[in-house]
Structure formats: structure tokens, C-alpha cells
Design an enzyme around this catalytic site. Sequence first.
Site, PDB file in Angstrom:
ATOM      1  N   LYS A 178      38.907 -11.735 110.975  1.00 51.42           N
ATOM      2  CA  LYS A 178      39.560 -10.716 110.162  1.00 51.42           C
ATOM      3  C   LYS A 178      39.046  -9.388 110.697  1.00 51.42           C
ATOM      4  CE  LYS A 178      39.348  -8.261 106.839  1.00 51.42           C
ATOM      5  NZ  LYS A 178      39.439  -6.773 106.932  1.00 51.42           N
ATOM      6  N   GLY A 235      28.969  -6.502 106.047  1.00 50.57           N
ATOM      7  CA  GLY A 235      29.639  -5.356 105.449  1.00 50.57           C
ATOM      8  C   GLY A 235      28.991  -4.935 104.156  1.00 50.57           C
ATOM      9  N   SER A 236      29.792  -4.329 103.302  1.00 47.10           N
ATOM     10  CA  SER A 236      29.253  -3.744 102.078  1.00 47.10           C
ATOM     11  C   SER A 236      28.867  -4.829 101.088  1.00 47.10           C
ATOM     12  CB  SER A 236      30.276  -2.815 101.442  1.00 47.10           C
ATOM     13  OG  SER A 236      31.281  -3.576 100.799  1.00 47.10           O
ATOM     14  N   ARG A 237      27.917  -4.486 100.234  1.00 47.44           N
ATOM     15  CA  ARG A 237      27.440  -5.439  99.262  1.00 47.44           C
ATOM     16  C   ARG A 237      28.532  -5.813  98.257  1.00 47.44           C
ATOM     17  NH1 ARG A 237      21.998  -4.348  95.796  1.00 47.44           N
ATOM     18  NH2 ARG A 237      21.247  -3.931  97.894  1.00 47.44           N
ATOM     19  N   GLY A 240      31.130  -8.070  99.845  1.00 46.38           N
ATOM     20  CA  GLY A 240      30.469  -9.300 100.261  1.00 46.38           C
ATOM     21  C   GLY A 240      30.169 -10.218  99.089  1.00 46.38           C
ATOM     22  N   GLU A 257      25.627 -10.530 105.619  1.00 51.45           N
ATOM     23  CA  GLU A 257      24.659  -9.528 106.018  1.00 51.45           C
ATOM     24  C   GLU A 257      25.100  -8.266 105.313  1.00 51.45           C
ATOM     25  OE1 GLU A 257      23.464  -6.460 108.389  1.00 51.45           O
ATOM     26  OE2 GLU A 257      24.157  -7.750 110.026  1.00 51.45           O
ATOM     27  N   CYS A 294      22.762  -1.172 110.217  1.00 48.49           N
ATOM     28  CA  CYS A 294      22.279  -2.004 109.095  1.00 48.49           C
ATOM     29  C   CYS A 294      20.794  -1.825 108.916  1.00 48.49           C
ATOM     30  CB  CYS A 294      22.530  -3.484 109.366  1.00 48.49           C
ATOM     31  SG  CYS A 294      24.085  -3.836 110.149  1.00 48.49           S
ATOM     32  N   GLU A 386      21.938   2.225  98.779  1.00 44.67           N
ATOM     33  CA  GLU A 386      22.086   2.452 100.212  1.00 44.67           C
ATOM     34  C   GLU A 386      22.990   3.652 100.451  1.00 44.67           C
ATOM     35  OE1 GLU A 386      22.999  -0.169 104.194  1.00 44.67           O
ATOM     36  OE2 GLU A 386      24.514  -0.187 102.629  1.00 44.67           O
TER      37      GLU A 386
END
Lengths: 527, 527
Positions: A178, A235-237, A240, A257, A294, A386
Amino acid sequence: MPLHPILIAGQWRPSQATGSFRIDNPATGETLPDEFPISAWADCDTALNAAAAAAVALRTTPLEKIAHFLTRFAERIEARKVELVDMAHAESGLPKAPRLGDVELPRTTGQLRQAAAAVLEGSWALPTIDTKLDIRSTLAPIGPVLVFGPNNFPFAFNSVSGGDFAAAIATGNPVIAKSNTSHPGVTRLLAEEAFAAVGEAGLPPATVQLIYRTSHADGERLVSDPRVGATGYTGSRGAGLKLKAAADAAGKPIYLELSSVNPVVMLPGALTERGAKLAEEFTGSCLMGTGQFCTSPSIVVLFASAEAEQFVSTVKARLEAAPVAPLLSSSVARSLAASVETLRAAGAEILTGGTVVRTPGSRYANTLLRVSGDGFLAAPEKLQTEAFGNASLMVVVKDVDQAVQVISHFEGNLTGCVYSDTKGSDDALYARLEPLLRERVGRLLNDKMPTGVAVSSAMNHGGPYPSTGHPGFTAVGIPASLRRFAALQCYDNVRAARLPVSLRNQNPNGKMWRLVDGQWSQANIGA
Amino acid sequence: MPLHPILIAGQWRPSQATGSFRIDNPATGETLPDEFPISAWADCDTALNAAAAAAVALRTTPLEKIAHFLTRFAERIEARKVELVDMAHAESGLPKAPRLGDVELPRTTGQLRQAAAAVLEGSWALPTIDTKLDIRSTLAPIGPVLVFGPNNFPFAFNSVSGGDFAAAIATGNPVIAKSNTSHPGVTRLLAEEAFAAVGEAGLPPATVQLIYRTSHADGERLVSDPRVGATGYTGSRGAGLKLKAAADAAGKPIYLELSSVNPVVMLPGALTERGAKLAEEFTGSCLMGTGQFCTSPSIVVLFASAEAEQFVSTVKARLEAAPVAPLLSSSVARSLAASVETLRAAGAEILTGGTVVRTPGSRYANTLLRVSGDGFLAAPEKLQTEAFGNASLMVVVKDVDQAVQVISHFEGNLTGCVYSDTKGSDDALYARLEPLLRERVGRLLNDKMPTGVAVSSAMNHGGPYPSTGHPGFTAVGIPASLRRFAALQCYDNVRAARLPVSLRNQNPNGKMWRLVDGQWSQANIGA
């Protein structure tokens, strides 16, 4: 311009699109000409069926072909380097040199070649043989792998050429990629090369598939589909964790991650000994990729002192003197502004920056924030927000006990660093603080910034939740990263000729390390 | 009789109980005298705090002490064998000999000793060193481990002495054991010995804790608590998936070993060659432990033929001739009756059994069911209902294509077996069916029943969802089972004296296998 086709079921074909998108050049603000489809579920369904069939075919495909694919793909990337770097630069705003052309692209092809070597050598699968009981086991392909790549590494973490891709393929699985929405053009070019290499190597055509974008609901449906083996997501929390919930409910492994603030602890002796050098080192690390790593060091713990004040003021001056580089997209710029505002509202003082830079493109001033240890402990969760981009927070603690408190409040992170002096004056403090930091990070560094993530056998690009979904796995590093995309398969009393070659008495290539009756060996059994 | 105390925070102390329970002797139906507490959350909270502190202390505890604990615990179990076997027999109805005293107890102590050896040797942690980049990594303790043991192995899978316990302790973690409700007495005795061994070895007193029972809500709260590192659960699918959902939402690893029907495929040549022998072998396997093994063969695929009819009728006769042994509890008997009814309602014919045996205690007639391939394919999900106990389903397919269909509908299972003739007449069929079965099971067997689960380095007692929560892990087998309870910890540029001993240049014991620059080695680095 017509919509770009997608790559599914062994061909580039028009998407069953529900819409389309274009992106801006983040350095200039100009909209790029290419238009990409947003796929309906029908595209995903076609891709899943093709991937399931490819997974079966791959199980009997010679390893040499898989290795050849990885090698040929690396060569093809190198042959198309100029176009790839131009496109990645246009889409990401990252510098062509050294970053894209001289660092990230070679890292990407190097990783593909390491994966090819791992395929041929085979030890990654931990083949294990109990000769007395005739029980044999090995890790084996888990099934079709979905890869959702991040925005910040258009080559090295790209869903169709990066670490998750290389690991999933090397393990013998087909990949449905993707595309990250921020760089569909470079993903398209990479997929063209991957697909050409698939043909050259004679792999099942659907070994590599590409969809640019789906609805969020279809993303969740994808990761939980019965035809899927596992998912790799960087990617973003927020996004994710939504995918994680969907995959978990279906019993499908998902490797995440997510965000990380990568705390750096500067012990007093280190600042006394080499504060100016450390300020330079830190500033370089936190501006690397405009802070969009990251592993960008976003929180620094300092002990209140004149040296700490000097460090802060040097970093501030350096940030103010540095050019303001573009961010990856307008959406990154918006998120960064919102995160800095969250930090400010939670009690952090903005020492410099904290504002959008109007022109050109998507930029945000190099930003430094500061909070006392007391202030941090009053809002530890919000102050670990973050701020993805060029912003960092200094936490100035009053004493050791407060440092203990602050570190004890850290969430799981990918990395943690401790800087100490070279003469031993920080050793007692190190011994007290290291265990607290160690348990909260995947990779612990001494006297080194965390931004470099080497593709090393010993690397851990992972860490405790919520920096990832499971603390036992790494997204970077071969062989360990391959093991995420594998299932353990055991053979009990299975006749010799029916065993996979890696588990037969004869070592298949004379190089494969196998755990035979408790001892690692490259020898044949019974030889 | 007063309520038994629980073992938390380093002492046997009264529970903050919300209620109590007693259990029946399932062989006689008589209620046993001991009364055990149902803990309130306060007990869990105390245990979690103590476990968190013990986890920190264990990190600096010499490995020799952990190994000594495991060995002493094994010795103490052996010294108390008579009382343990008596209690386990009274609580489970399982035979004292050979099962409890001669098979399961030695397996348990053998496993503890294997774990002790793994602790001292250290290779389980896959220590990995990149000398060029000075990056080093190893698996390390994940934090306090909750263990929920199953009802069917009062010693070998007991939450305070079984495989999960041994693996979690060997990895350096404290354990909070939740007793299985079916054998609290034997769990109490084992915990007494474990706690005494903890004292002898000088481990942190809260290394081993025991709670007998909690509310379901508190169970879910436990597995998702921030103080927990991971959970090991063996038991029913329903309860396991609720715990999984809670743990997943909190980002806490949970390893599940759930239900499995362990399909056996009898190829035609095997039945022709040795049908009578296979009927005997199968009947023995499916009555082992009154069918209450995780790996009990509950579905057999047969190809329609005179030999298949002969097999079925021989098995039926053997089941009818065999004594009806007690089940583990009245609740197992109720579940078994309900599952057989589900199978019947879904189209299976009851060939024998299918009824509760009234006296004494909890018994259910040895049961054989049968369905055609067509019938199976009409309700494949319901016909894979696990009938935990002494019941099995024969699926008689009409041809190879239907066998393909049936196997393609199998859920994830712990094991799958294929029996074939010894002359090669089944080989083509094997080649067609094996790949389908292989992907659906953790352990594939040839010409062997699945009920034996050896504690072997190559064992996989795991499998695809929903037999477990993740196909990459095994609950039995050392070293692999240890790796479930570990986090990957990387050291990047960390000064030599600050490294864990397993990652220093000198091999700590001359025996530890380490992956050094891609090669497994027991040598010192730079030597």
C-alpha cells in the site's frame, strides 16, 4: 492526466477507483501532475486472491529465483537512479544529495542484496533438528504480507522496496504494497522495476502488487482478511493502532513501527567535558531529514547547571542559524504545529521556533522547547507527544532523583541514549539510570545519536509498546527482521524424502547454520 | 476448613477474598475438603507490585541462582511425589500410574532441568554481535509473566511448574500463576515447593506467586496491566480470546494455546496395508487421558472404501470395549455433551456413545461420530467444534477432490497427521494433500499419532490461529519456548564494561552460541 493504473494480479491495470488524489511538492507548494486512484474493495479483493495463489506457488519456487529477484531489483533501482531520485525529491522535498542519491538509495539496494544473501544461506529460519527423536522444525513463509510504508523514507522504507518488503519477500511471501500517500510517484517507479525483476527471475507474477490508497475501512479489512499472513506497518500511532485492533481481532500478526521520542540523557560530566561538541552533534541529529526520522532525538534530559544552560543556548543558536528545510508534506507541517502546541499547552516553553514558515511549500521553524523536571512530571504523557519534524524538548531536572522520576515515566521508545564523560565521573549516575532507560527502549546507545539505523545483524529497530506492537521484533536488520514474516513448522517422524531440503540430513548448501541436537552446525548429519 | 492462603509478595497470606470454591473428585463425584479463595483485585494489585520489584531484582541476579532454583524445584517435586500424585489423582481423576507418577511428573521435572541447562548455557537468547559496527543485541527478560494453566496436565502444564512457568523463569522473569480451577490443591503443593526452592536459591521472594481464582473481569485487567510483561495461557478458546482482546488492546504480548481438533488423514494405501494396526493406534491415541489432550486426534479423514468401513467398525468396537474413564471435571463433561450435540445437529451421525455415563463422577461414553465429505462441507465450521474429551469424528470423503475441499476448510490446528503406505502407492496423494495440511498445522506427522508432545529443541506445540494467537511460537520445547517471554535489547556503541556479559568479547562460559558477524560461534571475539 489519466489515472495511473495499479499493479495487481500480475498486471498493471486500471483501478476500480472510488476517487483519486494528487500531491504537492512540499518544497515548492506546487501540485504535481500525476493522478493516482483510490481503490475500492474490489481491487483489494483481486489482489488478495492473486497473492494467495502466489504464496502457494512461491513455496515450491527455488530459493535461487527469489534471491535473483532481489538482486535484479537492486540493479534495476540503480539503473533508474536519476529518475527515482528526481521523483523522490519532488515528492518529499528531501535533498537529492547526499540524502536520496548517496545515502538512502544505496542503503535500499544494499538491504535488498543482504536479503538475497540471506535467502541463499538460509540460516535466518533457525532450522532445528533433533536427530534422536526425529523431530525437525523451521520457520517458513507466513503467507501474503501487506506492507504499509511510512512517509519519511521514500526508498529505504518504501512499501515496495524497503525493509519490510525485503524481509517479507526473502521469507518467501508475496507482498501487497500500500503506497504511502506522500510519495505515490516514486512508489510507482519502484513497483515498475520490481515487477520487471519478478518477470526476469521467473517468480509468480503476483509476488509484487501495488495499490496506492484505500479507505481506512478497507485498510482495516485488508489486515484482517483470512487470505493475509501478516502485516508490516510503519507510520503514525493513531492509524497504526486502528490497524492493530482490526488485525488482532482476526488473529492476524501485525508488526508496527510507531512513534518514538528517543530520549537522550546528557550526564553532567559529558557536558562539562565536551558540551559544545555535544550541542553540535545533537543539533545535527535532530535536524537530519528535517527531524523526520523515527529515531529523531526529541527529548533531552539535562541536569540543571551552568553547563546545561550553555548547552541549551548553543543548541538554540545553532537551530536559529540553520536553514529551515521543507517538511515531507503539508499534513506533516500541520501535525507538527499541533504537537508543538500540545507541548506548549502542557507547560513547555518555546525557546525558538514554534511557527509556520510561510514560503515556499511546507516548512516549520526549527524549534526548541524547554520544561523543568517538575513541569515534565506534572504532565508526562502530554509532554511525550511526538512532534514529528524539526522540534525537540529539553527537560532540565534538578537532581538525580528527579531524573529517575522522569525516566520512569518514559513510554516505550525505539531508542535511548546516554552521554557520559570519558574519565569515569558519570559512572555511578550511569549505573543508576541505565537500567531504567534500558527497559524502556529497543536500542540503547552510548555517546552516539540515534538517527543512524544500520542494516546490521545486531540492529534492533523496535522497542516496547507503544513504539511498536511487540518488543521481541526488529523492523531493520537481517536475519532477525525476516523472522517476523514466518510461521514455525515442525515435522515429526516425517519421511526423509518428504522433508524440506533445509531439514534433511544433508546440509543443502554447506553454509546453512542449523541447530542440530543443541549445537549450531554447518555440517551434514551423520557425516 | 479455613480458606487456603495465597502466595503473594513473598509470603503465604490470607486472600482478600470475594468468595471461595471447592472442587469435586471427578472420578467419584465426592467434594474434596479443601477450600480456596477467589481473590479480589487487591490481591492482584499486591502481586503485580511485588512482581514488578522482583523483575528488577532478577535482572541482576546471577544466572546460576535461577538455574539452581529450577533444579532444586525439580528435586523437591520428586521428593514430594507421593503426595503430589495422590492429590493430582484426587483432583483430576487421572491414573496415578503410569500417567501421573511415571510419565507426567518426570516430564515436568525433566523440563525444569532442561530449562536450568538453558539458563546456564544462554544460547536461547540469540546473542548477536556485529563487531565492525559495534552493535550487539540479545533477547532479555520481558517483565512479569502471568501464567494461566490448563485443566488437563496438573503437573506438566501447571501454571506453577509447567512449560510456560519454566520458560518464563528461565528467561529471567517472575511469574504470577493463576491456578487452574480444576486442580487448586496440586497447584498449592507445587507452589509450596517452588517457594521453598526460591528461598534456597536466594531468588527474590516474589519470583513465584500464586492466586487461585479471580473474576473474569480481573483476569482481563491482569493481562492488560502496565506492570505485566506478557501472559501465557493454555485453555479454552472462549476464555482465551477474551484475555487476548484485553491484552491486545493494551499492547501486551499474550501467548495462547487454544483448542485444536488435530486432523488425521488416513490415505487408502495405509488402510489397505495395516488398517487393523492403525485402528488400534488411533483408538489408543484418542482415549489417552480420556481424550483430554490438546493434541487429541478428533477428526479423521478417510477415503470411502471397504477398508475405511472396516477401520470405522474396528474403532467403534474398540471404543465400546474400552472402559469409560472419568473426565477432568463435571464442567468438562457438560462441555463434551454440548459439543457432541453441536456435531450431531450439524449433521454428524453418532456411531457409538453420545451419552453421559451416570456413575460414578464425571464420565461420558467413549464416542465416535461420522459424517460424509458432503456433510462436512455443508457445515465445516460447526463440524470442527472441539469435543474436548473421548469423542472423535470420522469424515469419509468420496474422492481426492473432496479430500482437497475438506482439508482446505480446516482451521489452524496444533497438529496434522498423514498416514501412508510404505510401498509408495500413496505418494502422489501425499504430494497433493500435504501442502494443504502443512499450512494449517504447527506440527505435521507421518505415520504417528499426535498425542505425544516431546520436550524437544525441534518441537512446535503451536500453530496457526485459532489454535494459538501467533503461528511463530511454540509453548513446548527449549530453547524456542523461552523466546516468547523476551524482549529484543540492542546495544549500540555501548562501552565494553557496560555490556551484559553475554555480549562482551569474551564468551561468558565458553559454551554460549553467539551469532558473531553472521557466523554462529562459541569462541571469544578477537581471540
